[in-house]
Each structure stands twice: as C-alpha cells, then as structure tokens.
Design a protein around this motif. Structure first.
Motif, PDB file in Angstrom:
ATOM      1  N   LEU A  19       0.848  -1.187   0.000  1.00  0.00           N
ATOM      2  CA  LEU A  19       0.000   0.000   0.000  1.00  0.00           C
ATOM      3  C   LEU A  19       0.886   1.240   0.000  1.00  0.00           C
ATOM      4  N   LEU A  20       0.674   2.098  -0.985  1.00  0.00           N
ATOM      5  CA  LEU A  20       1.546   3.239  -1.209  1.00  0.00           C
ATOM      6  C   LEU A  20       0.729   4.525  -1.242  1.00  0.00           C
ATOM      7  N   LEU A  21       1.035   5.451  -0.338  1.00  0.00           N
ATOM      8  CA  LEU A  21       0.409   6.771  -0.370  1.00  0.00           C
ATOM      9  C   LEU A  21       1.122   7.566  -1.461  1.00  0.00           C
ATOM     10  N   ALA A  22       0.438   7.771  -2.581  1.00  0.00           N
ATOM     11  CA  ALA A  22       1.083   8.410  -3.732  1.00  0.00           C
ATOM     12  C   ALA A  22       0.038   9.011  -4.648  1.00  0.00           C
ATOM     13  N   ASP A  23       0.454  10.024  -5.363  1.00  0.00           N
ATOM     14  CA  ASP A  23      -0.345  10.699  -6.374  1.00  0.00           C
ATOM     15  C   ASP A  23      -0.129   9.976  -7.700  1.00  0.00           C
ATOM     16  N   VAL A  24      -1.178   9.393  -8.256  1.00  0.00           N
ATOM     17  CA  VAL A  24      -1.003   8.632  -9.497  1.00  0.00           C
ATOM     18  C   VAL A  24      -0.701   9.528 -10.690  1.00  0.00           C
ATOM     19  N   THR A  25      -0.793  10.852 -10.510  1.00  0.00           N
ATOM     20  CA  THR A  25      -0.427  11.752 -11.604  1.00  0.00           C
ATOM     21  C   THR A  25       1.071  12.039 -11.621  1.00  0.00           C
ATOM     22  N   ALA A  26       1.800  11.573 -10.608  1.00  0.00           N
ATOM     23  CA  ALA A  26       3.262  11.725 -10.530  1.00  0.00           C
ATOM     24  C   ALA A  26       3.796  10.563  -9.688  1.00  0.00           C
ATOM     25  N   LEU A  27       3.830   9.404 -10.282  1.00  0.00           N
ATOM     26  CA  LEU A  27       4.136   8.175  -9.546  1.00  0.00           C
ATOM     27  C   LEU A  27       5.616   8.031  -9.209  1.00  0.00           C
ATOM     28  N   PRO A  28       5.925   7.587  -7.993  1.00  0.00           N
ATOM     29  CA  PRO A  28       7.310   7.296  -7.631  1.00  0.00           C
ATOM     30  C   PRO A  28       7.687   5.884  -8.071  1.00  0.00           C
ATOM     31  N   VAL A  29       7.532   5.639  -9.369  1.00  0.00           N
ATOM     32  CA  VAL A  29       7.741   4.307  -9.948  1.00  0.00           C
ATOM     33  C   VAL A  29       8.621   4.463 -11.181  1.00  0.00           C
ATOM     34  N   ARG A  30       9.573   3.541 -11.351  1.00  0.00           N
ATOM     35  CA  ARG A  30      10.495   3.612 -12.497  1.00  0.00           C
ATOM     36  C   ARG A  30       9.753   3.471 -13.833  1.00  0.00           C
ATOM     37  N   THR A  31      10.253   4.141 -14.839  1.00  0.00           N
ATOM     38  CA  THR A  31       9.712   4.065 -16.185  1.00  0.00           C
ATOM     39  C   THR A  31       9.751   2.631 -16.701  1.00  0.00           C
ATOM     40  N   GLU A  32       8.637   2.189 -17.293  1.00  0.00           N
ATOM     41  CA  GLU A  32       8.490   0.868 -17.919  1.00  0.00           C
ATOM     42  C   GLU A  32       8.804  -0.277 -16.958  1.00  0.00           C
ATOM     43  N   SER A  33       8.514  -0.091 -15.673  1.00  0.00           N
ATOM     44  CA  SER A  33       8.825  -1.127 -14.692  1.00  0.00           C
ATOM     45  C   SER A  33       7.639  -2.042 -14.375  1.00  0.00           C
ATOM     46  N   GLY A  80      -5.609  13.487 -20.003  1.00  0.00           N
ATOM     47  CA  GLY A  80      -4.626  13.140 -21.025  1.00  0.00           C
ATOM     48  C   GLY A  80      -3.233  13.012 -20.457  1.00  0.00           C
ATOM     49  N   GLU A  81      -2.794  14.030 -19.737  1.00  0.00           N
ATOM     50  CA  GLU A  81      -1.471  14.009 -19.103  1.00  0.00           C
ATOM     51  C   GLU A  81      -1.349  12.874 -18.099  1.00  0.00           C
ATOM     52  N   ASN A  82      -2.399  12.672 -17.323  1.00  0.00           N
ATOM     53  CA  ASN A  82      -2.355  11.679 -16.252  1.00  0.00           C
ATOM     54  C   ASN A  82      -2.349  10.261 -16.801  1.00  0.00           C
ATOM     55  N   LEU A  83      -3.076  10.006 -17.885  1.00  0.00           N
ATOM     56  CA  LEU A  83      -3.009   8.696 -18.539  1.00  0.00           C
ATOM     57  C   LEU A  83      -1.631   8.477 -19.155  1.00  0.00           C
ATOM     58  N   ARG A  84      -0.996   9.556 -19.592  1.00  0.00           N
ATOM     59  CA  ARG A  84       0.370   9.458 -20.109  1.00  0.00           C
ATOM     60  C   ARG A  84       1.341   9.051 -18.998  1.00  0.00           C
ATOM     61  N   GLU A  85       1.098   9.525 -17.781  1.00  0.00           N
ATOM     62  CA  GLU A  85       1.931   9.121 -16.647  1.00  0.00           C
ATOM     63  C   GLU A  85       1.752   7.634 -16.355  1.00  0.00           C
ATOM     64  N   LEU A  86       0.533   7.127 -16.467  1.00  0.00           N
ATOM     65  CA  LEU A  86       0.326   5.686 -16.297  1.00  0.00           C
ATOM     66  C   LEU A  86       1.039   4.918 -17.405  1.00  0.00           C
ATOM     67  N   ALA A  87       1.032   5.451 -18.620  1.00  0.00           N
ATOM     68  CA  ALA A  87       1.747   4.802 -19.717  1.00  0.00           C
ATOM     69  C   ALA A  87       3.258   4.790 -19.458  1.00  0.00           C
ATOM     70  N   ARG A  88       3.761   5.829 -18.830  1.00  0.00           N
ATOM     71  CA  ARG A  88       5.205   5.910 -18.565  1.00  0.00           C
ATOM     72  C   ARG A  88       5.699   4.727 -17.735  1.00  0.00           C
ATOM     73  N   VAL A  89       4.910   4.302 -16.763  1.00  0.00           N
ATOM     74  CA  VAL A  89       5.388   3.278 -15.841  1.00  0.00           C
ATOM     75  C   VAL A  89       5.152   1.856 -16.337  1.00  0.00           C
ATOM     76  N   VAL A  90       4.476   1.712 -17.488  1.00  0.00           N
ATOM     77  CA  VAL A  90       4.156   0.387 -18.028  1.00  0.00           C
ATOM     78  C   VAL A  90       5.035   0.102 -19.245  1.00  0.00           C
ATOM     79  N   ARG A  91       5.500  -1.131 -19.326  1.00  0.00           N
ATOM     80  CA  ARG A  91       6.327  -1.535 -20.478  1.00  0.00           C
ATOM     81  C   ARG A  91       5.486  -1.525 -21.753  1.00  0.00           C
ATOM     82  N   PRO A  92       6.108  -1.317 -22.913  1.00  0.00           N
ATOM     83  CA  PRO A  92       5.378  -1.442 -24.179  1.00  0.00           C
ATOM     84  C   PRO A  92       4.715  -2.814 -24.268  1.00  0.00           C
ATOM     85  N   GLY A  93       3.474  -2.829 -24.700  1.00  0.00           N
ATOM     86  CA  GLY A  93       2.717  -4.068 -24.766  1.00  0.00           C
ATOM     87  C   GLY A  93       1.966  -4.393 -23.482  1.00  0.00           C
TER      88      GLY A  93
END
Length: 199
Positions: A93-107, A124-137
């Motif tokens: 459980l992580l107290l975090a803002d999903v619009t600026a995640l403390p998670v590595r890119t594509e991890s 739009g921007e916030n969905l892009r942040e979710l895309a940042r942390v997910v690997r392609p595919g």
C-alpha cells in the motif's frame, strides 16, 4: 497540492470508513475485470487509485506469489481501511499521487484503475503518466462496477455524449496518451475499457 487533489482527498476521507459497506456486492465485478486483463504469474501490476484495495486480492491471485502488486492512493484514510481489511497482505500500500508516480519508467506490466478517470485533474497528461510506468505491450484496465448510465443516475446527473468515458471520447484520449484501446464494454453492471501500451 492542487485544488483538484484537495477536493479528492476531502471527498474520500469523509467516506473511507463506510466505503466497503456502501458497495458490498462489487467483489465479483472486480474479479471479472481483473481476469479479463490477461495477467500472468510473476507480472508486476499497479492498482492506481486503489481506494480500500478491493481489487488487490484478485490482482494477487492473478500474478501469484512471484508477482508484484502495488496499491497506490492519494487518500491515507482509504489506505488505512485497506490495511485494516487485511488487503495489505495482497499488495504493498503506497500513499502516492497517481499523476506523478514514484515508480520507475516501464517497470510494470499492467495498471488497473477502478473509478479513477473521473478524478484525474488532467486526464490526457495523467493517462500518459500511467503509460510511462508500463512496459510497451503492457495493459491498462479502466473499470467501474456499474456502467456509465447507472453511475450518472446514481450521481443525479444526465449522461452526455461528450462524457469522458464514452467510447468516442475515450478511444482518442487513450490514443493521445500512449495507449491503444483494445476493448470497450459499457453495460448496466460494469464498465471496462482495456488498452495496450504503445511502443
């Protein structure tokens, strides 16, 4: 912190203690949505805006003991309820803002987001942040345990054609944010849009 974030925190803090009892029958809908994500043993998945963690048991079951499950939420009161319900055993459980995640890119391999999109200040921007942390595919699941019309009726508002979750709006929004929508279901008993992370 923006006014949007403060409003979200105030809204959910006031409702956290009784949240699960307000929606006691949603469990099967969460489990069904998670099963449609096609997660594999060992996958790394984020429940973005996890609230009281109702999806965490299903996510843990999908990725197994070798997988990683993280539940992130902006509201500490919701995470406290998740912890008290024992859902911290199913995911961190992580107290975090999903619009600026403390998670590595594509991890990560996937993101599950129940009821989140309506609370994003800049979708739009916030969905892009979710895309940042997910690997392609990788996969994104935008879910709600009731459909758009039922939700609008519950909230006492009219459903309009320009609704953010309407297929004609959501598909292009996802496309501009690094995702490609692969399926869309809007029924009285559930809303589920699945998307794949573009290269």
């Amino acid at each position: 912190m923006s006014d949007d974030h403060t409003h979200v925190q105030e809204f959910f803090t006031a409702r956290a203690a009784g949240w699960d009892s307000r929606f006691p029958d949603d469990g099967p809908a969460y489990a069904a949505a998670v099963s449609e994500m096609g997660l594999d043993e060992g996958d790394r998945v984020l429940d973005a805006g996890c609230g009281t963690g109702r999806a965490l048991p299903s996510l843990r079951a999908a990725v197994g003991s070798s997988g990683t499950v993280i539940g992130a939420d902006l509201t500490s009161a919701m995470l406290e309820v998740a912890s008290q319900a024992g859902r911290g055993r199913d995911g961190a459980l992580l107290l975090a803002d999903v619009t600026a995640l403390p998670v590595r890119t594509e991890s990560l391999d996937a993101v599950f987001a129940a009821g989140l999109i309506a609370h994003l200040p800049e979708p739009g921007e916030n969905l892009r942040e979710l895309a940042r942390v997910v690997r392609p595919g990788g996969t994104l699941a935008l879910f709600h345990p009731i459909g758009r019309a039922a939700l609008a009726a519950r909230q006492g508002r009219q459903l309009t054609p320009d609704d953010l979750r309407a297929e004609a709006s959501l598909g292009p929004l996802l496309g501009r944010s690094g995702w490609r929508m692969t399926s869309y279901v809007d029924e009285p008993g559930r809303f589920l849009a699945l998307a794949v992370r573009e290269p």
